[in-house]
Design a protein around this motif. Sequence first.
Motif, PDB file in Angstrom:
ATOM      1  N   ILE A  31       0.855  -1.191   0.000  1.00 11.17           N
ATOM      2  CA  ILE A  31       0.000   0.000   0.000  1.00 11.17           C
ATOM      3  C   ILE A  31       0.886   1.235   0.000  1.00 11.17           C
ATOM      4  O   ILE A  31       1.689   1.441   0.920  1.00 11.17           O
ATOM      5  CB  ILE A  31      -0.940   0.004   1.213  1.00 11.17           C
ATOM      6  CG1 ILE A  31      -1.814  -1.252   1.200  1.00 11.17           C
ATOM      7  CG2 ILE A  31      -1.806   1.261   1.224  1.00 11.17           C
ATOM      8  CD1 ILE A  31      -2.661  -1.432   2.444  1.00 11.17           C
ATOM      9  N   LEU A  32       0.765   2.031  -1.036  1.00 15.38           N
ATOM     10  CA  LEU A  32       1.553   3.249  -1.180  1.00 15.38           C
ATOM     11  C   LEU A  32       0.752   4.398  -0.588  1.00 15.38           C
ATOM     12  O   LEU A  32      -0.237   4.855  -1.164  1.00 15.38           O
ATOM     13  CB  LEU A  32       1.877   3.498  -2.656  1.00 15.38           C
ATOM     14  CG  LEU A  32       2.577   2.326  -3.363  1.00 15.38           C
ATOM     15  CD1 LEU A  32       2.753   2.616  -4.839  1.00 15.38           C
ATOM     16  CD2 LEU A  32       3.916   2.018  -2.706  1.00 15.38           C
ATOM     17  N   ALA A  33       1.175   4.846   0.593  1.00 18.05           N
ATOM     18  CA  ALA A  33       0.389   5.810   1.371  1.00 18.05           C
ATOM     19  C   ALA A  33       1.175   7.075   1.665  1.00 18.05           C
ATOM     20  O   ALA A  33       1.097   7.632   2.755  1.00 18.05           O
ATOM     21  CB  ALA A  33      -0.081   5.162   2.683  1.00 18.05           C
ATOM     22  N   GLY A  34       1.940   7.543   0.675  1.00 18.16           N
ATOM     23  CA  GLY A  34       2.781   8.708   0.916  1.00 18.16           C
ATOM     24  C   GLY A  34       2.277   9.997   0.312  1.00 18.16           C
ATOM     25  O   GLY A  34       2.984  10.999   0.311  1.00 18.16           O
ATOM     26  N   GLY A  35       1.053  10.016  -0.229  1.00 17.40           N
ATOM     27  CA  GLY A  35       0.547  11.204  -0.910  1.00 17.40           C
ATOM     28  C   GLY A  35       0.069  12.284   0.036  1.00 17.40           C
ATOM     29  O   GLY A  35      -0.118  12.058   1.231  1.00 17.40           O
ATOM     30  N   ALA A  80      -0.575 -12.326   5.338  1.00 18.14           N
ATOM     31  CA  ALA A  80      -1.560 -11.591   6.141  1.00 18.14           C
ATOM     32  C   ALA A  80      -1.139 -10.156   6.432  1.00 18.14           C
ATOM     33  O   ALA A  80      -1.988  -9.279   6.581  1.00 18.14           O
ATOM     34  CB  ALA A  80      -1.813 -12.340   7.455  1.00 18.14           C
ATOM     35  N   GLU A  81       0.176  -9.925   6.536  1.00 20.47           N
ATOM     36  CA  GLU A  81       0.658  -8.590   6.898  1.00 20.47           C
ATOM     37  C   GLU A  81       1.003  -7.793   5.647  1.00 20.47           C
ATOM     38  O   GLU A  81       2.015  -8.071   4.999  1.00 20.47           O
ATOM     39  CB  GLU A  81       1.901  -8.672   7.798  1.00 20.47           C
ATOM     40  CG  GLU A  81       1.682  -9.405   9.109  1.00 20.47           C
ATOM     41  CD  GLU A  81       1.849 -10.906   8.974  1.00 20.47           C
ATOM     42  OE1 GLU A  81       2.342 -11.336   7.899  1.00 20.47           O
ATOM     43  OE2 GLU A  81       1.488 -11.635   9.900  1.00 20.47           O
ATOM     44  N   PRO A  82       0.188  -6.801   5.283  1.00 25.27           N
ATOM     45  CA  PRO A  82       0.555  -5.966   4.133  1.00 25.27           C
ATOM     46  C   PRO A  82       1.747  -5.085   4.469  1.00 25.27           C
ATOM     47  O   PRO A  82       2.065  -4.851   5.635  1.00 25.27           O
ATOM     48  CB  PRO A  82      -0.705  -5.123   3.911  1.00 25.27           C
ATOM     49  CG  PRO A  82      -1.353  -5.051   5.250  1.00 25.27           C
ATOM     50  CD  PRO A  82      -1.058  -6.362   5.915  1.00 25.27           C
ATOM     51  N   VAL A  83       2.415  -4.608   3.433  1.00 25.84           N
ATOM     52  CA  VAL A  83       3.492  -3.635   3.594  1.00 25.84           C
ATOM     53  C   VAL A  83       2.923  -2.262   3.240  1.00 25.84           C
ATOM     54  O   VAL A  83       2.412  -2.064   2.141  1.00 25.84           O
ATOM     55  CB  VAL A  83       4.693  -3.959   2.683  1.00 25.84           C
ATOM     56  CG1 VAL A  83       5.767  -2.882   2.815  1.00 25.84           C
ATOM     57  CG2 VAL A  83       5.273  -5.331   3.022  1.00 25.84           C
ATOM     58  N   ILE A  84       3.000  -1.334   4.185  1.00 25.22           N
ATOM     59  CA  ILE A  84       2.504   0.028   3.954  1.00 25.22           C
ATOM     60  C   ILE A  84       3.700   0.969   3.960  1.00 25.22           C
ATOM     61  O   ILE A  84       4.485   0.975   4.906  1.00 25.22           O
ATOM     62  CB  ILE A  84       1.494   0.460   5.034  1.00 25.22           C
ATOM     63  CG1 ILE A  84       0.341  -0.541   5.128  1.00 25.22           C
ATOM     64  CG2 ILE A  84       0.965   1.858   4.736  1.00 25.22           C
ATOM     65  CD1 ILE A  84      -0.682  -0.201   6.214  1.00 25.22           C
ATOM     66  N   VAL A  85       3.831   1.757   2.908  1.00 26.24           N
ATOM     67  CA  VAL A  85       4.901   2.750   2.819  1.00 26.24           C
ATOM     68  C   VAL A  85       4.284   4.122   3.045  1.00 26.24           C
ATOM     69  O   VAL A  85       3.372   4.524   2.320  1.00 26.24           O
ATOM     70  CB  VAL A  85       5.611   2.700   1.456  1.00 26.24           C
ATOM     71  CG1 VAL A  85       6.804   3.646   1.447  1.00 26.24           C
ATOM     72  CG2 VAL A  85       6.053   1.277   1.127  1.00 26.24           C
ATOM     73  N   CYS A  86       4.762   4.824   4.062  1.00 26.96           N
ATOM     74  CA  CYS A  86       4.191   6.134   4.399  1.00 26.96           C
ATOM     75  C   CYS A  86       5.301   7.073   4.858  1.00 26.96           C
ATOM     76  O   CYS A  86       6.450   6.664   5.029  1.00 26.96           O
ATOM     77  CB  CYS A  86       3.117   6.009   5.476  1.00 26.96           C
ATOM     78  SG  CYS A  86       3.748   5.524   7.100  1.00 26.96           S
ATOM     79  N   GLY A  87       4.943   8.323   5.093  1.00 26.52           N
ATOM     80  CA  GLY A  87       5.891   9.317   5.547  1.00 26.52           C
ATOM     81  C   GLY A  87       6.016   9.339   7.057  1.00 26.52           C
ATOM     82  O   GLY A  87       5.161   8.817   7.790  1.00 26.52           O
ATOM     83  N   GLU A  88       7.093   9.949   7.537  1.00 27.64           N
ATOM     84  CA  GLU A  88       7.359  10.055   8.974  1.00 27.64           C
ATOM     85  C   GLU A  88       6.198  10.691   9.714  1.00 27.64           C
ATOM     86  O   GLU A  88       5.801  10.233  10.784  1.00 27.64           O
ATOM     87  CB  GLU A  88       8.644  10.871   9.182  1.00 27.64           C
ATOM     88  CG  GLU A  88       8.946  11.210  10.638  1.00 27.64           C
ATOM     89  CD  GLU A  88       9.366  10.005  11.467  1.00 27.64           C
ATOM     90  OE1 GLU A  88       9.094   9.990  12.682  1.00 27.64           O
ATOM     91  OE2 GLU A  88       9.972   9.084  10.888  1.00 27.64           O
ATOM     92  N   GLU A  89       5.633  11.751   9.151  1.00 29.84           N
ATOM     93  CA  GLU A  89       4.590  12.502   9.849  1.00 29.84           C
ATOM     94  C   GLU A  89       3.275  11.745   9.940  1.00 29.84           C
ATOM     95  O   GLU A  89       2.386  12.131  10.701  1.00 29.84           O
ATOM     96  CB  GLU A  89       4.373  13.854   9.167  1.00 29.84           C
ATOM     97  CG  GLU A  89       3.869  13.780   7.742  1.00 29.84           C
ATOM     98  CD  GLU A  89       4.989  13.683   6.713  1.00 29.84           C
ATOM     99  OE1 GLU A  89       4.754  14.091   5.559  1.00 29.84           O
ATOM    100  OE2 GLU A  89       6.085  13.193   7.051  1.00 29.84           O
ATOM    101  N   VAL A 108       6.783   0.741   6.444  1.00 32.98           N
ATOM    102  CA  VAL A 108       8.063   1.292   6.014  1.00 32.98           C
ATOM    103  C   VAL A 108       7.937   2.813   6.027  1.00 32.98           C
ATOM    104  O   VAL A 108       7.058   3.372   5.365  1.00 32.98           O
ATOM    105  CB  VAL A 108       8.444   0.807   4.608  1.00 32.98           C
ATOM    106  CG1 VAL A 108       9.781   1.409   4.176  1.00 32.98           C
ATOM    107  CG2 VAL A 108       8.494  -0.716   4.566  1.00 32.98           C
ATOM    108  N   VAL A 109       8.798   3.473   6.785  1.00 26.93           N
ATOM    109  CA  VAL A 109       8.741   4.928   6.925  1.00 26.93           C
ATOM    110  C   VAL A 109       9.735   5.559   5.952  1.00 26.93           C
ATOM    111  O   VAL A 109      10.954   5.406   6.113  1.00 26.93           O
ATOM    112  CB  VAL A 109       9.056   5.358   8.371  1.00 26.93           C
ATOM    113  CG1 VAL A 109       8.956   6.875   8.510  1.00 26.93           C
ATOM    114  CG2 VAL A 109       8.091   4.672   9.344  1.00 26.93           C
ATOM    115  N   GLU A 110       9.226   6.236   4.951  1.00 26.43           N
ATOM    116  CA  GLU A 110      10.100   6.913   3.989  1.00 26.43           C
ATOM    117  C   GLU A 110      10.801   8.086   4.664  1.00 26.43           C
ATOM    118  O   GLU A 110      10.144   8.953   5.232  1.00 26.43           O
ATOM    119  CB  GLU A 110       9.292   7.443   2.812  1.00 26.43           C
ATOM    120  CG  GLU A 110       8.836   6.412   1.820  1.00 26.43           C
ATOM    121  CD  GLU A 110       8.131   7.050   0.640  1.00 26.43           C
ATOM    122  OE1 GLU A 110       8.686   7.032  -0.468  1.00 26.43           O
ATOM    123  OE2 GLU A 110       7.023   7.578   0.829  1.00 26.43           O
TER     124      GLU A 110
END
Length: 508
Positions: A31-35, A80-89, A108-110
């Motif tokens: 899941i790309l959650a950095g927007g 079962a565990e998705p990988v979510i990439v997001c920002g620090e904030e 994963v914290v970008e």
Amino acid sequence: MDKLKQSIEEADQTMAAVGIAADCRRLVQVILAGGSGTRLWPVSREQFPKQLIGVIGTESLLQATVLRMRGFPAAWDVVAEPVIVCGEEHRFATAEQARESGVKARIVVEPARRDTAPALTLAALTACADGQDAILVAMPADHAIADIAALHAAIEIAARHAQAGEIAALGIPPTRPDTGFGYIRLGDSLQDGAHSIERFVEKPAAELAAQYVAAGSYWWNSGIFVVRASVWLAVLEQLQPEMYLACVSAQQQGKNADGYSRPDAAQFAKSPSDSIDYAVMEHLGKPGSPFKGVVVPLEAGWSDLGSWDAVWDAMDKDESGNVASGRVLFEGATATYARSEGGRLVACVGTTNLIVVETDDAVLVADRSCVQDIKGLVSRIKKQKSPEADMHRKVRRPWGFYDSIDHGERFQVKRIVVNPGARLSLQMHHHRAEHWTVVCGTALVTRGEEEFLLSENESAYIPLGVRHRLENPGRVPLEIIEVQSGTYLGEDDIVRFDDKYGRAVNQP
């Protein structure tokens, strides 16, 4: 076929070099959650973007995305565990929303924003950290999909192509000319309904978009991709070696702490910023390239919710084409979207094709044909250094939230809510004193060398320059009213000595 077989072997060799074995039955949701979602301002803000908000329902877009792979055909081994990439904030809110959905995610914290291609690369390295290859099902966190069964059917077709070493994109057969989407030109038709990818086309002008739709040989790019992690890394190493090396180095030199994967910031900063489309997909199928791309049709009620007009389009409407969210009344209105976020009554009389969005600190009124211009408006607000671009009046923290109720030249009043078992950092302020009054729950207060309890209707004074901490030892949320007074009341006047959530501390 020989070139394709060779590319798969090269991919396996590349992954073997970092200790990964090929296995193509495992599916890992990425899941790309950095927007930032600036076009959905004023509800979406820099510190709390649209993927964390219930744009079209009670659950957030992120939560809907997290649950999207549930019930996938059992023939596939869905991790079962998705990988979510997001920002620090956004990491605390992202983790909390995943937990609320009953999902234990690998987050994963970008260290910095570098667009979707580096984000997917970090996710690929994380998904293979256990020594196995995996098929990545990468999807943005801010889309709406009505028909999950149709989504699963499209992903299953795409996964079979990914098994063969191809990179699959999900394409949306267009229903109208739209300048807000990228397009994919279809190549040869395949037996399962997919097509080879001839080329990617970025957001076209209106006239060209109309030509694409009339031709019938272009689909919208959904931004959903299915690819083996080993193949993605091999392709990236060949096409974008600088990005590949930066991401691998950042992952290898990074740390795992408090449930978060933290790539090394200095190494990640060396990566170019680029999207999946530009960095990789536009190169597939070119002469001399052994890597192939396919596009699989997705007809599942998809919307990228990239603007308020898209939100209006995705929601149920009354007989006059109006959509209401919150306390809204229409009188003689048509084709209007109105949203009351702050609880005040929004009344629309005789409006046509309007967007009206109210929050605690801002009101947006826009013509539906001009919603793409909101991004420029937000840029102007940022240039003015106004807080409305970055955060809401209600600010979420890992321990709970605070709401700025009132403020003046030398005072500020906040409502602070601390979750059960949570505590603020041990801190002090150079420019302000604080007075806390408990209105609900029990507070454990640290003030200098003192430590004491406060019950409802009891208060404590925190002088300027004194170390202090607020903690909730109870089982119900702690609610206090804080009155700040001093010469400067900004959030950056915090010297932090200790914090259970891993935020930066300032040791004396």
